[in-house]
Every structure is written in C-alpha cells, then in structure tokens.
Design a protein around this motif. Structure first.
Motif, short mmCIF file in Angstrom:
data_model
loop_
_atom_site.label_atom_id
_atom_site.label_comp_id
_atom_site.label_asym_id
_atom_site.label_seq_id
_atom_site.Cartn_x
_atom_site.Cartn_y
_atom_site.Cartn_z
N ALA A 125 -9.40 -1.68 -5.15
CA ALA A 125 -10.37 -1.63 -4.04
C ALA A 125 -11.68 -2.35 -4.37
O ALA A 125 -12.19 -3.09 -3.53
CB ALA A 125 -10.63 -0.20 -3.63
N PRO A 126 -12.27 -2.16 -5.56
CA PRO A 126 -13.52 -2.88 -5.84
C PRO A 126 -13.35 -4.40 -5.84
O PRO A 126 -14.24 -5.14 -5.43
CB PRO A 126 -13.92 -2.39 -7.24
CG PRO A 126 -13.22 -1.09 -7.41
CD PRO A 126 -11.96 -1.20 -6.61
N LYS A 127 -12.19 -4.87 -6.27
CA LYS A 127 -11.92 -6.32 -6.27
C LYS A 127 -11.90 -6.84 -4.83
O LYS A 127 -12.44 -7.90 -4.53
CB LYS A 127 -10.59 -6.63 -6.94
CG LYS A 127 -10.55 -6.29 -8.42
CD LYS A 127 -9.18 -6.56 -8.97
CE LYS A 127 -9.05 -6.05 -10.39
NZ LYS A 127 -7.68 -6.19 -10.90
N ALA A 128 -11.28 -6.08 -3.93
CA ALA A 128 -11.20 -6.49 -2.54
C ALA A 128 -12.58 -6.43 -1.86
O ALA A 128 -12.90 -7.29 -1.02
CB ALA A 128 -10.21 -5.62 -1.80
N ALA A 129 -13.37 -5.46 -2.24
CA ALA A 129 -14.70 -5.31 -1.63
C ALA A 129 -15.64 -6.43 -2.05
O ALA A 129 -16.56 -6.77 -1.29
CB ALA A 129 -15.30 -3.97 -2.02
N ALA B 87 0.82 -1.21 0.00
CA ALA B 87 0.00 0.00 0.00
C ALA B 87 0.86 1.26 0.00
O ALA B 87 0.51 2.26 -0.64
CB ALA B 87 -0.93 0.01 1.21
N ARG C 193 -4.52 2.01 -5.87
CA ARG C 193 -5.36 1.54 -4.77
C ARG C 193 -6.83 1.59 -5.16
O ARG C 193 -7.60 0.69 -4.84
CB ARG C 193 -5.10 2.35 -3.51
CG ARG C 193 -3.75 2.07 -2.88
CD ARG C 193 -3.63 2.68 -1.49
NE ARG C 193 -3.79 4.13 -1.49
CZ ARG C 193 -2.80 5.01 -1.70
NH1 ARG C 193 -1.59 4.57 -1.94
NH2 ARG C 193 -3.05 6.30 -1.66
N ALA C 194 -7.22 2.65 -5.87
CA ALA C 194 -8.62 2.77 -6.30
C ALA C 194 -8.99 1.67 -7.30
O ALA C 194 -10.13 1.23 -7.35
CB ALA C 194 -8.85 4.14 -6.92
N GLU C 195 -8.02 1.23 -8.08
CA GLU C 195 -8.27 0.20 -9.06
C GLU C 195 -8.51 -1.16 -8.43
O GLU C 195 -9.38 -1.93 -8.87
CB GLU C 195 -7.08 0.10 -10.02
CG GLU C 195 -7.24 -0.87 -11.14
CD GLU C 195 -6.03 -0.89 -12.06
OE1 GLU C 195 -5.66 -1.99 -12.50
OE2 GLU C 195 -5.47 0.18 -12.31
#
Length: 51
Positions: free
Chosen positions: A45-49, A33, A41-43
């Motif tokens: 983040a949706p995958k992690a969510a 990070a 990080r924004a790219e």
C-alpha cells in the motif's frame, strides 16, 4: 462522429480477445487482492500511495 450521424456503418469486429483483458488491470488487480493476505496488502500500500 460519423457513426452518430449515420454517415458510416457501425461495424465492430470481434477480435476474439476477452473484453476484460483489453482493459488493463480490470481483472488482474481484483484477483491479486483476493489472493493476498492483509499483511501483503499493507506491505504494498505505501508503494502505491507514493506513485
């Protein structure tokens, strides 16, 4: 439980490994990070969510 009651010795063997390496992600995620840009990080983040 036997250690807490005194029926067994508390012999911890040092295997020579870095303690933070034993706990998965303890060091790696923070370092990753730090090296990433805000866009990176924004790219991810949706995958992690979605996990």
């Amino acid at each position: 439980m036997r250690i807490a009651t005194g029926n067994e010795d508390d012999n911890i063997v040092d295997d020579g490994k870095d303690p933070s390496s034993k706990a998965p992600g303890a060091k790696g995620g923070k370092k990753r990070a730090e090296n990433m840009t805000a866009e990176g990080r924004a790219e991810i983040a949706p995958k992690a969510a979605n996990k």
